[in-house]
Design a protein around this motif. Sequence first.
Motif, PDB file in Angstrom:
ATOM      1  N   VAL A 167      -2.279   4.966  -6.240  1.00 58.97           N
ATOM      2  CA  VAL A 167      -3.701   4.636  -6.107  1.00 58.97           C
ATOM      3  C   VAL A 167      -3.997   4.118  -4.701  1.00 58.97           C
ATOM      4  N   LEU A 168      -3.130   3.272  -4.191  1.00 61.69           N
ATOM      5  CA  LEU A 168      -3.330   2.738  -2.846  1.00 61.69           C
ATOM      6  C   LEU A 168      -3.292   3.846  -1.800  1.00 61.69           C
ATOM      7  N   ALA A 169      -2.376   4.799  -1.960  1.00 62.15           N
ATOM      8  CA  ALA A 169      -2.210   5.845  -0.949  1.00 62.15           C
ATOM      9  C   ALA A 169      -3.298   6.912  -0.999  1.00 62.15           C
ATOM     10  N   TRP A 170      -3.717   7.288  -2.215  1.00 62.05           N
ATOM     11  CA  TRP A 170      -4.614   8.438  -2.349  1.00 62.05           C
ATOM     12  C   TRP A 170      -6.070   8.075  -2.635  1.00 62.05           C
ATOM     13  N   VAL A 171      -6.330   6.828  -2.986  1.00 67.55           N
ATOM     14  CA  VAL A 171      -7.708   6.419  -3.290  1.00 67.55           C
ATOM     15  C   VAL A 171      -8.196   5.342  -2.319  1.00 67.55           C
ATOM     16  N   ILE A 172      -7.481   4.229  -2.254  1.00 67.47           N
ATOM     17  CA  ILE A 172      -7.949   3.090  -1.453  1.00 67.47           C
ATOM     18  C   ILE A 172      -7.828   3.378   0.047  1.00 67.47           C
ATOM     19  N   ALA A 173      -6.702   3.931   0.480  1.00 64.84           N
ATOM     20  CA  ALA A 173      -6.500   4.170   1.917  1.00 64.84           C
ATOM     21  C   ALA A 173      -7.560   5.095   2.511  1.00 64.84           C
ATOM     22  N   LEU A 216      -2.721   3.118   5.531  1.00 66.22           N
ATOM     23  CA  LEU A 216      -1.542   3.438   4.729  1.00 66.22           C
ATOM     24  C   LEU A 216      -0.433   2.412   4.934  1.00 66.22           C
ATOM     25  N   ILE A 217      -0.192   2.029   6.172  1.00 68.55           N
ATOM     26  CA  ILE A 217       0.861   1.046   6.445  1.00 68.55           C
ATOM     27  C   ILE A 217       0.555  -0.277   5.758  1.00 68.55           C
ATOM     28  N   LEU A 218      -0.672  -0.743   5.887  1.00 63.64           N
ATOM     29  CA  LEU A 218      -1.052  -2.027   5.299  1.00 63.64           C
ATOM     30  C   LEU A 218      -0.997  -1.984   3.777  1.00 63.64           C
ATOM     31  N   LEU A 219      -1.565  -0.935   3.190  1.00 59.32           N
ATOM     32  CA  LEU A 219      -1.657  -0.871   1.732  1.00 59.32           C
ATOM     33  C   LEU A 219      -0.294  -0.628   1.086  1.00 59.32           C
ATOM     34  N   LEU A 220       0.512   0.233   1.672  1.00 54.41           N
ATOM     35  CA  LEU A 220       1.834   0.482   1.094  1.00 54.41           C
ATOM     36  C   LEU A 220       2.743  -0.738   1.244  1.00 54.41           C
ATOM     37  N   THR A 221       2.576  -1.481   2.324  1.00 53.57           N
ATOM     38  CA  THR A 221       3.314  -2.740   2.448  1.00 53.57           C
ATOM     39  C   THR A 221       2.909  -3.695   1.329  1.00 53.57           C
ATOM     40  N   ALA A 222       1.602  -3.777   1.060  1.00 53.97           N
ATOM     41  CA  ALA A 222       1.124  -4.635  -0.031  1.00 53.97           C
ATOM     42  C   ALA A 222       1.676  -4.160  -1.375  1.00 53.97           C
ATOM     43  N   GLY A 223       1.759  -2.843  -1.557  1.00 55.06           N
ATOM     44  CA  GLY A 223       2.301  -2.306  -2.804  1.00 55.06           C
ATOM     45  C   GLY A 223       3.758  -2.682  -3.008  1.00 55.06           C
ATOM     46  N   MET A 224       4.544  -2.712  -1.940  1.00 55.61           N
ATOM     47  CA  MET A 224       5.954  -3.073  -2.062  1.00 55.61           C
ATOM     48  C   MET A 224       6.152  -4.577  -2.190  1.00 55.61           C
ATOM     49  N   VAL A 225       5.230  -5.352  -1.614  1.00 51.16           N
ATOM     50  CA  VAL A 225       5.257  -6.797  -1.870  1.00 51.16           C
ATOM     51  C   VAL A 225       4.999  -7.058  -3.355  1.00 51.16           C
ATOM     52  N   TRP A 226       4.108  -6.272  -3.942  1.00 54.26           N
ATOM     53  CA  TRP A 226       3.847  -6.380  -5.382  1.00 54.26           C
ATOM     54  C   TRP A 226       5.115  -6.060  -6.185  1.00 54.26           C
ATOM     55  N   GLN A 227       5.883  -5.087  -5.757  1.00 55.81           N
ATOM     56  CA  GLN A 227       7.119  -4.755  -6.462  1.00 55.81           C
ATOM     57  C   GLN A 227       8.090  -5.930  -6.439  1.00 55.81           C
ATOM     58  N   GLY A 287      -1.888  14.024   8.519  1.00 56.16           N
ATOM     59  CA  GLY A 287      -2.102  12.637   8.898  1.00 56.16           C
ATOM     60  C   GLY A 287      -1.274  11.631   8.129  1.00 56.16           C
ATOM     61  N   ARG A 288      -0.289  12.112   7.341  1.00 55.24           N
ATOM     62  CA  ARG A 288       0.491  11.203   6.501  1.00 55.24           C
ATOM     63  C   ARG A 288       1.985  11.247   6.786  1.00 55.24           C
ATOM     64  N   ASP A 289       2.384  11.853   7.888  1.00 48.52           N
ATOM     65  CA  ASP A 289       3.790  11.886   8.253  1.00 48.52           C
ATOM     66  C   ASP A 289       4.075  10.763   9.242  1.00 48.52           C
ATOM     67  N   PHE A 290       4.949   9.824   8.856  1.00 45.27           N
ATOM     68  CA  PHE A 290       5.198   8.659   9.690  1.00 45.27           C
ATOM     69  C   PHE A 290       5.903   9.045  10.992  1.00 45.27           C
ATOM     70  N   GLY A 291       6.803  10.013  10.922  1.00 48.30           N
ATOM     71  CA  GLY A 291       7.495  10.447  12.136  1.00 48.30           C
ATOM     72  C   GLY A 291       6.543  11.053  13.144  1.00 48.30           C
ATOM     73  N   ASP A 292       5.641  11.907  12.666  1.00 50.73           N
ATOM     74  CA  ASP A 292       4.651  12.496  13.564  1.00 50.73           C
ATOM     75  C   ASP A 292       3.758  11.422  14.171  1.00 50.73           C
ATOM     76  N   PHE A 293       3.420  10.417  13.377  1.00 53.12           N
ATOM     77  CA  PHE A 293       2.574   9.340  13.879  1.00 53.12           C
ATOM     78  C   PHE A 293       3.264   8.579  15.014  1.00 53.12           C
ATOM     79  N   LEU A 294       4.561   8.280  14.842  1.00 55.62           N
ATOM     80  CA  LEU A 294       5.280   7.570  15.894  1.00 55.62           C
ATOM     81  C   LEU A 294       5.397   8.405  17.164  1.00 55.62           C
ATOM     82  N   GLY A 295       5.463   9.721  17.006  1.00 52.44           N
ATOM     83  CA  GLY A 295       5.594  10.592  18.170  1.00 52.44           C
ATOM     84  C   GLY A 295       4.280  10.930  18.848  1.00 52.44           C
TER      85      GLY A 295
END
Length: 308
Positions: free
Chosen positions: A85-91, A108-119, A186-194
């Motif tokens: 939900v965080l990745a496909w709706v909220i982000a 995506l970085i902020l929301l997925l970090t929050a999702g893993m803090v929830w885990q 727009g969702r590939d982390f490697g491409d984003f870093l490059g």
Amino acid sequence: MRAQAHRIVDTDPKRGNVVVRLTDPPRRARRAVVPPERSTTVKSPTQRDSARRSPGFVAAENPIRQLTLAGVIGVWAAAAVPMAVLAWVIAPLLASGGNSPVALAQALILLLTAGMVWQFALVLMLVYREQRTLKWSVVRDVLWLRAPRNPKTGRRGGRMWLVVPIVVAAFALEEFLPFEIAPAAGRDFGDFLGSSDGQAMLSGSWLWLGILLAFFVFNTVLGEELLFRGYLLPRMKGVFGSRDWIANGVLFAVYHLHVPWVIPITLIDTFILSLPSRRYQSALIGIIAHSAQSVFLFALVLMLFLTP
């Protein structure tokens, strides 16, 4: 030396003869053998530590309560559904409000970090409900945060640590397998870093360096691995028996609904992460192997941070 017989002199009243009788000596009463009492001396901490280091010593561990099928699926859903939900709706909603070319990546970085803090918080809540304590000695046992265990002797550590570099190498080689599926735009982390936009965002930014550090720590240490290899895997044998590691690997792959293009290759982690973690009863194997990837990615992030 044999005891001499006693001689008794007596007179026969009928014949008037003197009669000499020999009798056996009286037997000495046997002393009762009283078994020594068991010592009730309390061992000192030094003596207990010496016993623990003895070759045959196997430390007792806290019992782990098994989950039902509904419990396993419930824990999986509690982790997978929020991430999706965080990745496909909220982000996308958050990114749509900004004009920055990195708005989606930042969301995506902020929301997925929050999702893993929830885990991480979920694991703590589940352990407390099960054990009624969060003492480290208990948490360590029930989340398999212990050295690898010899399947034959039950002893932990020592040469069993040699399995870790093998798993790390296998996990690294997995990246070269031809199972790559193109990620969503727009969702590939490697491409984003490059990209130039990613480099501009990270260059000299302490804020994003700290956020990404938290992202990596909760991704492979306190989030996914702690939940799947630390909490779920030790509690799945009651439902899946000896195939619990297979079920754990499949659930871990399908959990990646927030990045579904990695699901096929993540199925291989069933053999690389779930199987050794189960065989040697140590979630540290999966945590260390998975974290090696995070260390590599954070090194790239750090290089971009230091680039002027």
